[in-house]
Design a protein around this motif. Structure first.
Motif, PDB file in Angstrom:
ATOM      1  N   ASP A   1       5.430  11.324   6.811  1.00  0.00           N
ATOM      2  CA  ASP A   1       4.170  11.346   6.063  1.00  0.00           C
ATOM      3  C   ASP A   1       3.236  10.320   6.684  1.00  0.00           C
ATOM      4  O   ASP A   1       3.321   9.131   6.376  1.00  0.00           O
ATOM      5  CB  ASP A   1       4.464  11.025   4.582  1.00  0.00           C
TER       6      ASP A   1
ATOM      7  N   GLY B   1       1.874   3.787  -2.346  1.00  0.00           N
ATOM      8  CA  GLY B   1       2.904   4.513  -1.606  1.00  0.00           C
ATOM      9  C   GLY B   1       3.923   5.141  -2.526  1.00  0.00           C
ATOM     10  O   GLY B   1       3.796   5.098  -3.756  1.00  0.00           O
TER      11      GLY B   1
ATOM     12  N   THR C   1       6.414   4.941   1.855  1.00  0.00           N
ATOM     13  CA  THR C   1       5.160   4.919   2.604  1.00  0.00           C
ATOM     14  C   THR C   1       4.311   3.736   2.136  1.00  0.00           C
ATOM     15  O   THR C   1       4.420   3.297   0.995  1.00  0.00           O
ATOM     16  CB  THR C   1       4.314   6.192   2.387  1.00  0.00           C
TER      17      THR C   1
ATOM     18  N   GLU D   1       0.211   3.255   2.201  1.00  0.00           N
ATOM     19  CA  GLU D   1      -0.969   4.059   2.508  1.00  0.00           C
ATOM     20  C   GLU D   1      -2.214   3.603   1.750  1.00  0.00           C
ATOM     21  O   GLU D   1      -2.728   4.325   0.887  1.00  0.00           O
ATOM     22  CB  GLU D   1      -0.698   5.538   2.244  1.00  0.00           C
TER      23      GLU D   1
ATOM     24  N   GLU E   1      -1.563   5.413   6.948  1.00  0.00           N
ATOM     25  CA  GLU E   1      -0.258   5.608   6.293  1.00  0.00           C
ATOM     26  C   GLU E   1       0.872   5.629   7.314  1.00  0.00           C
ATOM     27  O   GLU E   1       0.815   6.344   8.305  1.00  0.00           O
ATOM     28  CB  GLU E   1      -0.270   6.937   5.518  1.00  0.00           C
TER      29      GLU E   1
ATOM     30  N   ASN F   1       5.493   4.903   7.541  1.00  0.00           N
ATOM     31  CA  ASN F   1       6.742   5.009   6.782  1.00  0.00           C
ATOM     32  C   ASN F   1       7.685   3.858   7.145  1.00  0.00           C
ATOM     33  O   ASN F   1       7.828   3.515   8.315  1.00  0.00           O
ATOM     34  CB  ASN F   1       7.415   6.352   7.076  1.00  0.00           C
TER      35      ASN F   1
END
Ligand code: GLY
Ligand code: MN
Ligand code: MN
Length: 463
Positions: free
Chosen positions: A259, A341, A390, A392, A432, A434
């Motif tokens: 993602d 996230g 994540t 983001e 973003e 991970n």
């Protein structure tokens, strides 16, 4: 599929967590028609079914019968009619053996199995159904109306405890997805130029995933209207002076997601206004990332990012007053309306079907706050080593929100509406990546994808 031992061991751990009592019922996903029965959406197996059995096949079910110490998979081999249309496939029996399950029965026998268990007052645990057909099936199997479907909290909690801590082989699958997603993002940056359609960029992204036999982990967001959080319209023509927000991730054949989001200019270089705001988001991203480690509450990381975004926006004149007070008052949500996230793994929002209160929060750390902004924070609990999530942060200019809140005189002490009104059509910026949580810090997963203004400008092609 992973090794037979993997699935065997996962089920053993689950059985122990459930106190070796009751029946654990797992329903696979089914085929879903698009416009008529035989024309279906691409099949995607239920992630929990994949986790414990690894079998990619619709219309099967499994029972881990803890009272009788047996695991049964219910499903049917292809009929001769189905073989005529679909050709020879790997036998269900073989797939079950690979999953370490020796006992298979026809799908029709599931109802009788559950009926007998119920007649003996044995507890049948099941997870929250999200496909309508599975809601109907549960209602039929358990002889209860839809509204009385009561998923088992103990089962949910045991599954979450196991799935949220990623094994090395799962991390490696996620990293495969990230490696490919990096190529998807670089291609988007290379191709983009004024006059192209958003859908042309989106098609190039999907092509790269498909070339490696991967699908998308979610419909890509490729848009010049980055202010719309989950914008799936892709019909705009890219124009000089705009930003492209590309939120794209792929899914490996085994079902693991990535993602990633990058935001970059349609032109080879950022404008001054774009660069200034981009640096604010990047600073919040770096600040949030640096806080990641086991023992830290993710809600605090979210609020730290909100603070950094607010300070940056104060420095640029979009906000005013003190950053701490602005965040306390929730004024940052004019720009950052969503959460920082979420968990990621077999699902892009990992285990979202099992319920946010169990995945992103716990009974000890419940989601108390339903105010705008925090109510969209999917993950708030204390992080543990093995979590994959994540980060983001973003800044989003939403004309409707600006107009509504200005009319209401909302947050007037913290928001400079005069400046903000000049940015109504600016769109949005999100970055973003991970991360794997470790005891003393974090590991960013996958290869490093260019992120700084300098690196993005150096990569963008002059046209
Ligand atoms: N791709 C959806 C999200 O970032 O949550
Ligand atoms: Mn995300
Ligand atoms: Mn995303």
């Amino acid at each position: 599929m992973f090794s037979t031992q993997t699935y065997y061991k996962r089920r053993e751990i689950l059985a122990q967590a459930m106190g070796n009592k009751g029946i654990l019922l797992f329903l696979s996903n089914g085929e879903n028609p698009i416009n008529f029965e035989d024309n279906t959406y691409p099949f995607r197996q239920d992630s929990t079914f994949l986790y414990y059995f690894g079998i990619q096949q619709p219309h099967i079910a499994a029972c881990i019968d803890l009272d009788e110490n047996r695991t049964v998979i219910f499903g049917d081999e292809l009929s001769i009619d189905a073989l005529v249309w679909m050709g020879r496939q790997e036998m269900l029996q073989t797939k079950c053996e690979k999953a370490g399950v020796k006992e298979t029965r026809s799908y029709a026998e599931l109802a009788a199995y559950i009926a007998i268990a119920r007649s003996k007052q044995r507890k049948v645990h099941y997870l929250p159904p999200y496909q309508p057909a599975n809601k109907m099936l549960l209602s039929e199997l358990l002889h209860i109306p839809f509204q009385e479907i009561q998923p088992s909290v103990a089962f949910i909690q045991a599954v979450v405890a196991q799935r949220e801590s990623k094994e090395d082989q799962e991390i490696s699958e996620i990293e495969k997805a990230l490696t490919l997603s990096n190529d998807m993002h670089l291609a988007a940056m290379r191709l983009t130029k004024p006059g192209m359609k958003e859908y042309e960029i989106a098609a190039a992204i999907q092509y790269i995933a498909a070339q490696e036999n991967c699908g998308l982990a979610y419909p890509s967001i490729v848009t010049v209207n980055g202010g719309i959080l989950h914008n799936h319209y892709q019909g705009n023509t890219l124009q000089s002076g705009q930003l492209v927000l590309n939120d794209s991730g792929c899914e490996t054949p085994s079902g693991y997601a990535s993602d990633l989001t990058r935001t970059f200019p349609v032109d080879p270089k950022f404008t001054t206004e774009q660069r200034e705001l981009y640096q604010v988001v990047l600073h919040a991203f770096e600040g949030a990332k640096s806080q990641l480690k086991a023992g830290v509450k993710f809600k605090d990381v979210h609020l730290h990012a909100a603070l950094l975004l607010s300070q940056g926006l104060i420095d640029l004149g979009f906000m005013k007053g003190k950053a701490e007070e602005a965040v306390q008052a929730n004024a940052h949500t004019m720009f950052f309306q969503c959460g920082l996230g979420h968990m990621m793994g077999l699902d892009v929002h990992d285990m979202e079907d099992l319920g946010e209160q169990y995945v992103g929060y716990t009974a000890d750390e419940p989601k108390e706050n339903q105010v705008f902004g925090l109510k969209s924070l999917r993950l708030g609990k204390t992080l543990k080593a093995g979590h994959v999530l994540t980060i983001e942060p973003g800044i989003y200019f939403i004309p409707e929100l600006i107009e509504r809140w200005e009319a209401e005189n909302k947050y007037k002490a913290f928001i400079n509406y005069e400046k903000l009104n000049k940015y109504k059509t600016f769109g949005g910026i999100r970055i973003e990546d991970n991360f794997l949580i470790e005891e003393t810090g974090y590991r960013q997963l996958g290869p490093e994808l260019i992120r700084t203004v300098e690196d993005i400008e150096a990569y963008r092609q002059p046209f």
